[in-house]
Design a protein around this motif. Structure first.
Motif, PDB file in Angstrom:
ATOM      1  N   MET A 137       0.927  -1.143   0.084  1.00 54.46           N
ATOM      2  CA  MET A 137       0.008   0.096   0.053  1.00 54.46           C
ATOM      3  C   MET A 137       0.961   1.154  -0.006  1.00 54.46           C
ATOM      4  N   TRP A 138       2.035   1.011   0.305  1.00 57.54           N
ATOM      5  CA  TRP A 138       2.882   2.374   0.362  1.00 57.54           C
ATOM      6  C   TRP A 138       3.385   2.797  -1.011  1.00 57.54           C
ATOM      7  N   ASN A 139       3.303   1.961  -1.940  1.00 58.02           N
ATOM      8  CA  ASN A 139       3.698   2.296  -3.232  1.00 58.02           C
ATOM      9  C   ASN A 139       2.287   3.102  -3.939  1.00 58.02           C
ATOM     10  N   ALA A 140       1.110   2.670  -3.369  1.00 59.51           N
ATOM     11  CA  ALA A 140      -0.002   3.341  -3.747  1.00 59.51           C
ATOM     12  C   ALA A 140      -0.148   4.596  -3.300  1.00 59.51           C
ATOM     13  N   TYR A 141       0.519   4.831  -2.130  1.00 55.51           N
ATOM     14  CA  TYR A 141       0.249   5.915  -1.461  1.00 55.51           C
ATOM     15  C   TYR A 141       1.221   6.983  -2.078  1.00 55.51           C
ATOM     16  N   LYS A 142       2.355   6.398  -2.668  1.00 54.36           N
ATOM     17  CA  LYS A 142       3.202   7.293  -3.198  1.00 54.36           C
ATOM     18  C   LYS A 142       2.570   7.638  -4.677  1.00 54.36           C
ATOM     19  N   GLN A 143       1.876   6.944  -5.326  1.00 59.12           N
ATOM     20  CA  GLN A 143       1.274   7.160  -6.637  1.00 59.12           C
ATOM     21  C   GLN A 143      -0.127   8.038  -6.669  1.00 59.12           C
TER      22      GLN A 143
ATOM     23  N   ASP B 138      -2.725  10.869  -6.594  1.00 59.14           N
ATOM     24  CA  ASP B 138      -2.621  12.290  -6.967  1.00 59.14           C
ATOM     25  C   ASP B 138      -4.067  12.814  -6.264  1.00 59.14           C
ATOM     26  N   PRO B 139      -3.877  13.871  -5.556  1.00 57.25           N
ATOM     27  CA  PRO B 139      -4.987  14.457  -4.806  1.00 57.25           C
ATOM     28  C   PRO B 139      -5.798  15.264  -5.871  1.00 57.25           C
ATOM     29  N   ASP B 140      -5.197  15.525  -6.983  1.00 61.07           N
ATOM     30  CA  ASP B 140      -6.151  16.307  -7.970  1.00 61.07           C
ATOM     31  C   ASP B 140      -7.169  15.165  -8.740  1.00 61.07           C
ATOM     32  N   LYS B 141      -7.036  13.870  -8.538  1.00 59.81           N
ATOM     33  CA  LYS B 141      -7.786  12.962  -9.377  1.00 59.81           C
ATOM     34  C   LYS B 141      -8.783  12.527  -8.354  1.00 59.81           C
ATOM     35  N   GLY B 142      -8.964  12.837  -7.113  1.00 50.41           N
ATOM     36  CA  GLY B 142     -10.019  12.249  -6.273  1.00 50.41           C
ATOM     37  C   GLY B 142      -9.378  12.131  -4.580  1.00 50.41           C
ATOM     38  N   LEU B 143     -10.434  11.627  -3.941  1.00 52.97           N
ATOM     39  CA  LEU B 143     -10.178  11.579  -2.384  1.00 52.97           C
ATOM     40  C   LEU B 143      -9.208  10.187  -2.288  1.00 52.97           C
ATOM     41  N   MET B 144      -8.616  10.369  -1.148  1.00 53.84           N
ATOM     42  CA  MET B 144      -7.533   9.345  -1.032  1.00 53.84           C
ATOM     43  C   MET B 144      -8.235   8.106  -0.578  1.00 53.84           C
ATOM     44  N   ALA B 145      -9.377   8.010   0.192  1.00 51.29           N
ATOM     45  CA  ALA B 145     -10.210   6.812   0.501  1.00 51.29           C
ATOM     46  C   ALA B 145     -10.655   6.080  -0.539  1.00 51.29           C
ATOM     47  N   THR B 146     -11.219   6.936  -1.583  1.00 45.18           N
ATOM     48  CA  THR B 146     -11.562   6.445  -2.677  1.00 45.18           C
ATOM     49  C   THR B 146     -10.435   5.705  -3.605  1.00 45.18           C
ATOM     50  N   TYR B 147      -9.307   6.195  -3.660  1.00 40.77           N
ATOM     51  CA  TYR B 147      -8.025   5.626  -4.291  1.00 40.77           C
ATOM     52  C   TYR B 147      -7.921   4.379  -3.561  1.00 40.77           C
ATOM     53  N   PHE B 148      -7.754   4.460  -2.332  1.00 37.13           N
ATOM     54  CA  PHE B 148      -7.475   3.213  -1.713  1.00 37.13           C
ATOM     55  C   PHE B 148      -8.474   2.138  -1.735  1.00 37.13           C
ATOM     56  N   ASN B 149      -9.601   2.620  -1.730  1.00 35.06           N
ATOM     57  CA  ASN B 149     -10.668   1.526  -2.061  1.00 35.06           C
ATOM     58  C   ASN B 149     -10.620   0.689  -3.255  1.00 35.06           C
ATOM     59  N   PHE B 150     -10.095   1.484  -4.481  1.00 31.53           N
ATOM     60  CA  PHE B 150      -9.984   0.962  -5.694  1.00 31.53           C
ATOM     61  C   PHE B 150      -8.755   0.049  -5.939  1.00 31.53           C
ATOM     62  N   MET B 151      -7.573   0.670  -4.973  1.00 28.33           N
ATOM     63  CA  MET B 151      -6.663   0.091  -5.211  1.00 28.33           C
ATOM     64  C   MET B 151      -6.722  -1.483  -4.311  1.00 28.33           C
ATOM     65  N   ILE B 152      -7.315  -1.399  -3.529  1.00 27.02           N
ATOM     66  CA  ILE B 152      -7.372  -2.707  -2.554  1.00 27.02           C
ATOM     67  C   ILE B 152      -8.303  -3.472  -3.308  1.00 27.02           C
TER      68      ILE B 152
END
Length: 86
Positions: A1-7, A9-23
């Motif tokens: 998940m740390w790699n996902a955090y590094k990638q 981009d706050p301009d593309k949406g909320l972090m929670a949404t990004y993490f949900n899709f990554m998982i």
């Protein structure tokens, strides 16, 4: 998940949404991998079953026990999991 955090981009949406899709995507990848491995194992077992039947009836086939042995040697998990009496 740390790699996902590094990638992230706050301009593309909320972090929670990004993490949900990554998982979600990683879980889907894992399920696909497990299904692919299961299908491969079933195919090898089916081939092994066919080869062993042919080996028992050598007059009906051009395959030899050598080919069956090679199949087993090429698939060490079959040897350890299915043919080991333990």
């Amino acid at each position: 998940m740390w790699n996902a955090y590094k990638q992230y981009d706050p301009d593309k949406g909320l972090m929670a949404t990004y993490f949900n899709f990554m998982i979600r995507n990683r879980l889907i990848d894992l399920l696909r991998k497990e299904n692919r491995e299961k299908e491969n194992l079933q195919a090898v077992l089916a081939q092994l079953n066919t080869e062993s039947r042919k080996a028992l009836h050598p007059m009906e086939t051009s395959h030899s026990l050598t080919e069956l042995s090679e199949l087993l040697l090429d698939n060490p998990t079959l040897m350890s999991n299915n043919l080991n009496p333990d």
